[in-house]
Design a protein around this motif. Structure first.
Motif, PDB file in Angstrom:
ATOM      1  N   MET A  88       0.819  -1.213   0.000  1.00 39.81           N
ATOM      2  CA  MET A  88       0.000   0.000   0.000  1.00 39.81           C
ATOM      3  C   MET A  88       0.857   1.269   0.000  1.00 39.81           C
ATOM      4  O   MET A  88       0.375   2.342  -0.351  1.00 39.81           O
ATOM      5  CB  MET A  88      -0.940   0.017   1.205  1.00 39.81           C
ATOM      6  N   HIS A  89       2.133   1.135   0.397  1.00 42.42           N
ATOM      7  CA  HIS A  89       3.023   2.291   0.379  1.00 42.42           C
ATOM      8  C   HIS A  89       3.237   2.809  -1.041  1.00 42.42           C
ATOM      9  O   HIS A  89       3.631   3.961  -1.242  1.00 42.42           O
ATOM     10  CB  HIS A  89       4.384   1.928   0.975  1.00 42.42           C
ATOM     11  N   PHE A  90       2.990   1.939  -2.035  1.00 39.50           N
ATOM     12  CA  PHE A  90       3.247   2.306  -3.424  1.00 39.50           C
ATOM     13  C   PHE A  90       1.960   2.638  -4.174  1.00 39.50           C
ATOM     14  O   PHE A  90       1.941   2.647  -5.404  1.00 39.50           O
ATOM     15  CB  PHE A  90       3.967   1.159  -4.137  1.00 39.50           C
ATOM     16  N   THR A  98       5.625   0.178 -13.962  1.00 40.57           N
ATOM     17  CA  THR A  98       7.009   0.649 -13.859  1.00 40.57           C
ATOM     18  C   THR A  98       7.822  -0.255 -12.932  1.00 40.57           C
ATOM     19  O   THR A  98       8.955  -0.640 -13.253  1.00 40.57           O
ATOM     20  CB  THR A  98       7.046   2.097 -13.333  1.00 40.57           C
ATOM     21  N   ILE A  99       7.232  -0.601 -11.773  1.00 39.06           N
ATOM     22  CA  ILE A  99       7.932  -1.472 -10.821  1.00 39.06           C
ATOM     23  C   ILE A  99       8.219  -2.830 -11.445  1.00 39.06           C
ATOM     24  O   ILE A  99       9.317  -3.378 -11.312  1.00 39.06           O
ATOM     25  CB  ILE A  99       7.099  -1.638  -9.536  1.00 39.06           C
ATOM     26  N   SER A 100       7.229  -3.374 -12.159  1.00 36.27           N
ATOM     27  CA  SER A 100       7.399  -4.676 -12.806  1.00 36.27           C
ATOM     28  C   SER A 100       8.475  -4.616 -13.884  1.00 36.27           C
ATOM     29  O   SER A 100       9.310  -5.523 -14.009  1.00 36.27           O
ATOM     30  CB  SER A 100       6.066  -5.129 -13.396  1.00 36.27           C
ATOM     31  N   LYS A 101       8.467  -3.543 -14.664  1.00 37.04           N
ATOM     32  CA  LYS A 101       9.449  -3.399 -15.744  1.00 37.04           C
ATOM     33  C   LYS A 101      10.865  -3.290 -15.197  1.00 37.04           C
ATOM     34  O   LYS A 101      11.824  -3.822 -15.779  1.00 37.04           O
ATOM     35  CB  LYS A 101       9.108  -2.173 -16.589  1.00 37.04           C
ATOM     36  N   ILE A 102      11.004  -2.608 -14.053  1.00 32.87           N
ATOM     37  CA  ILE A 102      12.324  -2.474 -13.422  1.00 32.87           C
ATOM     38  C   ILE A 102      12.816  -3.824 -12.916  1.00 32.87           C
ATOM     39  O   ILE A 102      14.014  -4.106 -12.946  1.00 32.87           O
ATOM     40  CB  ILE A 102      12.261  -1.458 -12.269  1.00 32.87           C
ATOM     41  N   MET A 161       5.565  -6.432  -7.831  1.00 32.54           N
ATOM     42  CA  MET A 161       6.628  -6.108  -6.881  1.00 32.54           C
ATOM     43  C   MET A 161       7.572  -7.272  -6.625  1.00 32.54           C
ATOM     44  O   MET A 161       8.705  -7.079  -6.198  1.00 32.54           O
ATOM     45  CB  MET A 161       6.004  -5.622  -5.569  1.00 32.54           C
ATOM     46  N   LYS A 162       7.096  -8.492  -6.829  1.00 32.03           N
ATOM     47  CA  LYS A 162       7.931  -9.691  -6.712  1.00 32.03           C
ATOM     48  C   LYS A 162       8.623  -9.813  -5.353  1.00 32.03           C
ATOM     49  O   LYS A 162       9.852  -9.996  -5.280  1.00 32.03           O
ATOM     50  CB  LYS A 162       8.970  -9.736  -7.832  1.00 32.03           C
ATOM     51  N   PRO A 163       7.884  -9.734  -4.254  1.00 33.37           N
ATOM     52  CA  PRO A 163       8.513  -9.950  -2.941  1.00 33.37           C
ATOM     53  C   PRO A 163       8.898 -11.413  -2.771  1.00 33.37           C
ATOM     54  O   PRO A 163       8.337 -12.304  -3.427  1.00 33.37           O
ATOM     55  CB  PRO A 163       7.404  -9.555  -1.956  1.00 33.37           C
ATOM     56  N   ASP A 164       9.860 -11.670  -1.897  1.00 29.35           N
ATOM     57  CA  ASP A 164      10.292 -13.053  -1.650  1.00 29.35           C
ATOM     58  C   ASP A 164       9.234 -13.822  -0.864  1.00 29.35           C
ATOM     59  O   ASP A 164       9.043 -15.020  -1.062  1.00 29.35           O
ATOM     60  CB  ASP A 164      11.610 -13.047  -0.864  1.00 29.35           C
TER      61      ASP A 164
END
Length: 427
Positions: A88-90, A98-102, A161-164
């Motif tokens: 939720m911070h994002f 953009t986050i996914s592309k990075i 976001m791909k968190p672990d």
């Protein structure tokens, strides 16, 4: 590496390849346990091995509030390499594409060697607002406003976001809600868990959320239902939302009694040292806490003895600036104090700076003050967790717990009432 005699997770799920968990030691008289968490980070496929019970470092948008990336190596490793954040911070920016592309949060923040744990709720920027939640999704209060997050939207965040490690969406409610509302929150949380499982990405480790408020039956029902699902661990939510610390053990034990022993358990809302010990006594392995953040924000530094001996009342500690477990470095008594925060502490702050310097930085509103304070407080609290693990391994956890609580209670009672007026809610 994990020994054959240890309990480990192997449920056949794809996500279990990225995480292994084993119990190394059980407390002889209780549920406290020491485990080993092996997490293969999605950032660079590096394996992080962290002993539990462990602390997840609270972050704002993926980074500790006052510690820049180049200062993270000054913290104890690998204990400091699990970072908790809320998707939720994002909500405002950057956008998910953009986050996914990075390449996800690891590459966005340049921290490929760290493990990121995504939890919808935190206690800084993303607070659950149960009165606005409905069957479609959970509502959260954020600095950007109130957002209703649906399970599908939440899973898009996780995929981008791909968190672990990530926690399923939950309907966390305040302790004061009705029995009917509490039951509804459990039903929704289980339904949303099923949705998250059906939409989960190929990588990443899923922890199933468990709620139930201040109701033993609902806590038990939720835990039993979640335990039937294909998850790698459990997130126990709903604490720190108006519940009583005196009654909390009952709810924690009701949950852990219903969960398999071989999978890790994480809890949110237990931050004070006494609360952490309470959670560990119930068999909790992972804690995300804003205790360090709030201490640092208010200018406090932890000083309680890490050897669990009774703290001698140093005549240099002014009652108006200290309760003998932490000190208020804004106080004028430290203006000319050239000693370290804690003598013998090996953190970067204590090795290089004095109380007088930090007092100066605080009083001129220089951000370096918070940086130095958070480094010390994080180092001190991680050392506290290390001592807990040692006590469990030596079969002395209950003795350690009772002695710590007794000493801390004595210090708080000995402190001047004026101290508490200065401290606000930080305890």
């Amino acid at each position: 590496m994990l020994q054959e005699a240890e309990l480990s997770i192997d449920d056949g799920a794809q996500e279990s390849k990225n995480m292994k968990f084993a119990i190394k030691t059980f407390c002889k008289s209780g549920r406290a346990r020491v485990g080993l968490l092996q997490l293969t980070t999605l950032g660079n496929k590096e394996i992080i091995e962290i002993e539990t019970p462990a602390l997840l470092l609270t972050t704002r948008k993926g980074l500790p509030a006052f510690i820049p990336p180049d200062h993270l190596p000054f913290l104890p490793s690998p204990d400091s390499r699990l970072l908790h954040f809320s998707p939720m911070h994002f909500m405002e920016c950057p956008d998910l594409k953009t986050i996914s592309k990075i390449g996800g949060v690891h590459r966005l923040l340049g921290l490929q060697g760290y493990g990121f744990v995504a939890v919808p709720r935190d206690s800084i920027l993303s607070l659950p607002e149960c009165n606005s939640s409905n069957k479609n999704g959970a509502s959260f209060e954020t600095p950007c406003g109130r957002f209703l997050v649906k399970p599908l939207e939440y899973m898009k965040m996780i995929s981008s976001m791909k968190p672990d490690l990530w926690v399923s969406l939950a309907d966390e409610v305040h302790a004061s809600v009705t029995v009917k509302r509490n039951k509804v929150s459990v039903d929704r949380t289980i339904t949303w868990l099923d949705t998250c499982i059906s939409l989960k990405p190929r990588d990443g480790v899923l922890f199933g959320s468990i709620v139930g408020g201040c109701n033993v039956e609902e806590r038990t029902r939720c835990a039993q239902e979640v335990a039937k699902r294909n998850v790698s661990g459990y997130y126990i939510g709903g604490f720190g939302l108006g519940d009583s610390i005196d009654e909390r053990s009952t709810y924690l034990h009701a949950v852990t009694d219903s969960l398999p022993k071989e999978k890790p358990r994480q809890v949110c809302g237990l931050g004070l040292p006494e609360e952490v010990l309470q959670g560990i006594a119930a068999g909790i392995d992972l804690f995300d806490s804003t205790y360090i953040y709030h201490l640092t924000l208010e200018g406090f530094a932890l000083i309680f003895p890490l050897n669990n001996d009774k703290c001698t009342q140093d005549p240099q500690l002014c009652p108006m600036a200290s309760d003998y477990t932490k000190i208020n470095l804004k106080a004028t008594v430290y203006r000319k104090d050239t000693s370290r925060i804690v003598e013998g502490c090996t953190c970067y702050t204590c090795q290089n700076h004095t109380k007088a310097y930090i007092n100066h930085l605080l009083n001129v509103h220089e951000m370096l003050a918070q940086i130095l304070l958070e480094i010390h407080n994080t180092h001190h609290y991680l050392s506290f967790f290390r001592l807990i693990r040692e006590a469990i391994t030596e079969g002395k956890f209950e003795e350690f717990r009772q002695k710590f609580i007794q000493n801390r209670r004595g210090h708080l009672l000995a402190a001047s009432p004026i101290t508490f007026e200065l401290e606000s809610p930080v305890r």
